[in-house]
Design a protein around this motif. Structure first.
Motif, PDB file in Angstrom:
ATOM      1  N   UNK A 102       0.833  -1.203   0.000  1.00 45.97           N
ATOM      2  CA  UNK A 102       0.000   0.000   0.000  1.00 45.97           C
ATOM      3  C   UNK A 102       0.869   1.256   0.000  1.00 45.97           C
ATOM      4  N   UNK A 103       1.930   1.253   0.785  1.00 51.47           N
ATOM      5  CA  UNK A 103       2.868   2.377   0.779  1.00 51.47           C
ATOM      6  C   UNK A 103       3.455   2.595  -0.611  1.00 51.47           C
ATOM      7  N   UNK A 104       3.749   1.497  -1.300  1.00 42.03           N
ATOM      8  CA  UNK A 104       4.306   1.620  -2.644  1.00 42.03           C
ATOM      9  C   UNK A 104       3.322   2.326  -3.579  1.00 42.03           C
ATOM     10  N   UNK A 105       2.046   1.947  -3.483  1.00 39.82           N
ATOM     11  CA  UNK A 105       1.037   2.587  -4.322  1.00 39.82           C
ATOM     12  C   UNK A 105       0.915   4.068  -4.056  1.00 39.82           C
ATOM     13  N   UNK A 106       0.844   4.447  -2.776  1.00 44.32           N
ATOM     14  CA  UNK A 106       0.746   5.866  -2.421  1.00 44.32           C
ATOM     15  C   UNK A 106       2.016   6.617  -2.827  1.00 44.32           C
ATOM     16  N   UNK A 107       3.168   5.954  -2.679  1.00 47.24           N
ATOM     17  CA  UNK A 107       4.440   6.581  -3.036  1.00 47.24           C
ATOM     18  C   UNK A 107       4.522   6.855  -4.528  1.00 47.24           C
ATOM     19  N   UNK A 108       4.056   5.902  -5.338  1.00 38.93           N
ATOM     20  CA  UNK A 108       4.109   6.077  -6.787  1.00 38.93           C
ATOM     21  C   UNK A 108       3.275   7.281  -7.230  1.00 38.93           C
ATOM     22  N   UNK A 109       2.087   7.418  -6.661  1.00 39.85           N
ATOM     23  CA  UNK A 109       1.229   8.552  -7.012  1.00 39.85           C
ATOM     24  C   UNK A 109       1.868   9.870  -6.562  1.00 39.85           C
ATOM     25  N   UNK A 110       2.368   9.884  -5.317  1.00 39.06           N
ATOM     26  CA  UNK A 110       2.982  11.107  -4.786  1.00 39.06           C
ATOM     27  C   UNK A 110       4.194  11.519  -5.607  1.00 39.06           C
ATOM     28  N   UNK A 111       5.021  10.559  -5.983  1.00 38.96           N
ATOM     29  CA  UNK A 111       6.246  10.873  -6.715  1.00 38.96           C
ATOM     30  C   UNK A 111       5.949  11.265  -8.161  1.00 38.96           C
ATOM     31  N   UNK A 112       4.932  10.637  -8.751  1.00 37.62           N
ATOM     32  CA  UNK A 112       4.566  10.952 -10.140  1.00 37.62           C
ATOM     33  C   UNK A 112       4.052  12.380 -10.271  1.00 37.62           C
ATOM     34  N   UNK A 113       3.162  12.774  -9.358  1.00 38.88           N
ATOM     35  CA  UNK A 113       2.538  14.092  -9.483  1.00 38.88           C
ATOM     36  C   UNK A 113       3.318  15.212  -8.800  1.00 38.88           C
ATOM     37  N   UNK A 114       4.087  14.888  -7.771  1.00 35.50           N
ATOM     38  CA  UNK A 114       4.763  15.943  -7.009  1.00 35.50           C
ATOM     39  C   UNK A 114       6.265  15.717  -6.842  1.00 35.50           C
ATOM     40  N   UNK A 115       6.664  14.539  -6.377  1.00 39.08           N
ATOM     41  CA  UNK A 115       8.044  14.309  -5.992  1.00 39.08           C
ATOM     42  C   UNK A 115       9.059  14.514  -7.103  1.00 39.08           C
ATOM     43  N   UNK A 116       8.792  13.927  -8.265  1.00 40.98           N
ATOM     44  CA  UNK A 116       9.732  14.055  -9.385  1.00 40.98           C
ATOM     45  C   UNK A 116       9.809  15.506  -9.852  1.00 40.98           C
ATOM     46  N   UNK A 117       8.719  16.191  -9.755  1.00 37.84           N
ATOM     47  CA  UNK A 117       8.648  17.618 -10.085  1.00 37.84           C
ATOM     48  C   UNK A 117       9.511  18.425  -9.111  1.00 37.84           C
ATOM     49  N   UNK A 118       9.371  18.157  -7.818  1.00 42.05           N
ATOM     50  CA  UNK A 118      10.156  18.866  -6.801  1.00 42.05           C
ATOM     51  C   UNK A 118      11.644  18.615  -7.001  1.00 42.05           C
ATOM     52  N   UNK A 119      12.010  17.380  -7.284  1.00 47.46           N
ATOM     53  CA  UNK A 119      13.427  17.019  -7.375  1.00 47.46           C
ATOM     54  C   UNK A 119      14.066  17.467  -8.680  1.00 47.46           C
ATOM     55  N   UNK A 120      13.360  17.293  -9.790  1.00 48.58           N
ATOM     56  CA  UNK A 120      13.994  17.492 -11.101  1.00 48.58           C
ATOM     57  C   UNK A 120      13.294  18.520 -11.985  1.00 48.58           C
ATOM     58  N   UNK A 121      12.300  19.210 -11.438  1.00 49.47           N
ATOM     59  CA  UNK A 121      11.563  20.234 -12.187  1.00 49.47           C
ATOM     60  C   UNK A 121      11.022  19.674 -13.508  1.00 49.47           C
ATOM     61  N   UNK A 122      10.524  18.445 -13.439  1.00 49.11           N
ATOM     62  CA  UNK A 122       9.982  17.767 -14.613  1.00 49.11           C
ATOM     63  C   UNK A 122       8.614  17.199 -14.271  1.00 49.11           C
ATOM     64  N   UNK A 123       7.649  17.437 -15.131  1.00 50.68           N
ATOM     65  CA  UNK A 123       6.319  16.873 -14.923  1.00 50.68           C
ATOM     66  C   UNK A 123       5.956  15.964 -16.094  1.00 50.68           C
ATOM     67  N   UNK A 124       4.852  15.259 -15.940  1.00 56.30           N
ATOM     68  CA  UNK A 124       4.399  14.348 -16.985  1.00 56.30           C
ATOM     69  C   UNK A 124       3.088  14.829 -17.616  1.00 56.30           C
ATOM     70  N   UNK A 125       2.834  16.129 -17.524  1.00 58.13           N
ATOM     71  CA  UNK A 125       1.634  16.715 -18.118  1.00 58.13           C
ATOM     72  C   UNK A 125       1.917  17.096 -19.571  1.00 58.13           C
ATOM     73  N   UNK A 126       2.205  16.064 -20.353  1.00 60.01           N
ATOM     74  CA  UNK A 126       2.480  16.245 -21.773  1.00 60.01           C
ATOM     75  C   UNK A 126       1.839  15.081 -22.521  1.00 60.01           C
ATOM     76  N   UNK A 127       1.860  15.139 -23.826  1.00 55.57           N
ATOM     77  CA  UNK A 127       1.252  14.061 -24.606  1.00 55.57           C
ATOM     78  C   UNK A 127       2.090  12.795 -24.509  1.00 55.57           C
ATOM     79  N   UNK A 128       1.447  11.667 -24.763  1.00 56.51           N
ATOM     80  CA  UNK A 128       2.163  10.391 -24.747  1.00 56.51           C
ATOM     81  C   UNK A 128       3.264  10.384 -25.803  1.00 56.51           C
TER      82      UNK A 128
END
Length: 402
Positions: free
Chosen positions: A56-82
């Motif tokens: 369960x922690x892994x699931x919550x971590x994946x969502x948190x890192x996808x939407x916020x964590x990776x953005x905070x660390x690397x200034x990169x988001x995934x709000x782009x086209x596939x």
């Protein structure tokens, strides 16, 4: 010629994507190791909860890192086209996957310290904020040179803080976050009587050993594939990881007086410590680093239980917090050319960077866990703890007899 160059470039991109994907899968498998290490250590009435917490922690971590964590660390988001995201064979996506498995290790580390008395959903919420904000803040400072900290270390001490695979960024930060949670939760009921420690024996040594072995094998993906590209792969990292693991085994065997719990955590202590300097050290330096970590874990785990009355169930603060900090400092010692290493590292920078990681972990954990404790609470009731987290939270035991 242009077609040949294009084909070569495509092959390199594809190889790098496959390389880091295999690393991500190996580190993902380590989470099974975290789960079984905890399952084997806790009492039987808390085994189901240990398994559910990790996934369960892994699931919550994946969502948190996808939407916020990776953005905070690397200034990169995934709000782009596939189409945009799949550029270069989707390397950036797989890099996210790899680094997300690192981030998710933080709640997995914490889980072992807080076992048997923590509430389920409040801890999931805490994991979300830690992986989404606290951990990536320091990750970005060190691995993406955010906020000028690395530049300042270079200007002041001649080299930046070096942490190749996360002795401090992942393990020390996770271990010191866990320390705050353990202290805020307090002791398990019945742990001490008349000021004396009451031993809660591990429920299943084979499961404990299985967890340690899964973690040990996955660690070679954790360390070696931190190069992130196939041209950066180094056999030195692999052999240094091996030697540190061996040092931890041997030291914990003798210092731990044949105790199977200590012996199976010994290689993990060595591997935690060698992450930072695994790409710099001479194998003998890695062996010494791992041996010191193995002995340090056994001594400190015994000390905190008997003398400090700190109820850290799996000893995650000694194993990850302290051995991780030792690894950050050891990179500055055994990574230097004076001790046979490749050099290019500053002991002063390693000490300052390690302390910075500890401070970020303590402050971040105090805020996150403190707010949750004051609002909804962190701990199970006395009755729920007595009945066990399996029945109290999940309404099922680990066996049909429960």
């Amino acid at each position: 010629m242009e077609n040949i160059n294009s084909a070569v470039e495509t092959l390199i991109q594809s190889s790098n994507t496959l390389f880091i994907l295999l690393g991500a899968i190996m580190v993902l498998a380590m989470h099974a190791g975290f789960a079984f290490l905890e399952v084997g250590t806790v009492r039987q009435k808390n085994q189901v909860n240990a398994l559910v917490k990790i996934i369960a922690d892994f699931g919550f971590s994946a969502i948190a890192y996808f939407f916020f964590g990776y953005w905070v660390a690397y200034d990169t988001t995934f709000f782009a086209s596939a189409e945009q995201l799949s550029a270069n064979n989707g390397y950036e996506l797989v890099k996210f996957f790899f680094l997300m498995t690192f981030a998710a290790a933080i709640p997995a580390i914490v889980s072992g310290g807080i076992a048997e008395r923590a509430r389920f959903y409040p801890m999931l919420v805490a994991s979300f904020f830690i992986v989404g904000l606290v951990y990536p803040f320091f990750e970005g400072v060190i691995w993406n040179s955010n906020y000028g900290f690395q530049d300042w270390l270079t200007a002041t001490f001649g080299a930046p803080f070096h942490d190749f695979a996360g002795s401090v960024v992942v393990h020390a930060v996770g271990g010191w976050i866990a320390l705050v949670a353990v202290i805020m939760l307090g002791l398990r009921h019945g742990r001490y009587r008349g000021g004396r420690l009451v031993a809660f024996a591990p429920s299943n040594i084979p499961f404990l050993a299985l967890g340690a072995w899964i973690l040990t094998i996955g660690w070679f993906g954790f360390n070696v594939m931190s190069a992130q590209t196939i041209d950066g792969i180094s056999g030195l990292v692999a052999v240094n990881s091996l030697m540190a693991m061996v040092g931890g085994i041997v030291a914990s065997l003798f210092v731990g007086k044949n105790d199977p719990g200590f012996i199976h955590n010994g290689p993990l202590a060595g591997l935690v410590a060698v992450c930072a300097g695994s790409d710099l050290m001479h194998p003998i330096g890695a062996l010494i680093t791992g041996a010191i970590a193995g002995a340090l874990f056994v001594w400190l785990f015994t000390y905190i239980q008997n003398k400090l009355h700190l109820d850290d169930v799996l000893g995650v603060w000694p194993l990850h917090g302290v051995c991780g900090a030792w690894g950050g400092i050891a990179a500055g010692i055994f990574g230097s050319s004076a001790f046979g290493g490749l050099g290019g590292v500053s002991l002063a920078s390693q000490v300052v960077g390690t302390i910075a990681g500890i401070i970020v972990a303590l402050v971040g954990a105090f805020i996150v866990y403190g707010v949750i404790k004051q609002t909804v609470g962190l701990r199970l009731t006395a009755e729920e703890e007595y009945n066990g987290a399996d029945l109290s939270i999940h309404q099922i035991g680990s066996t049909s007899e429960d």
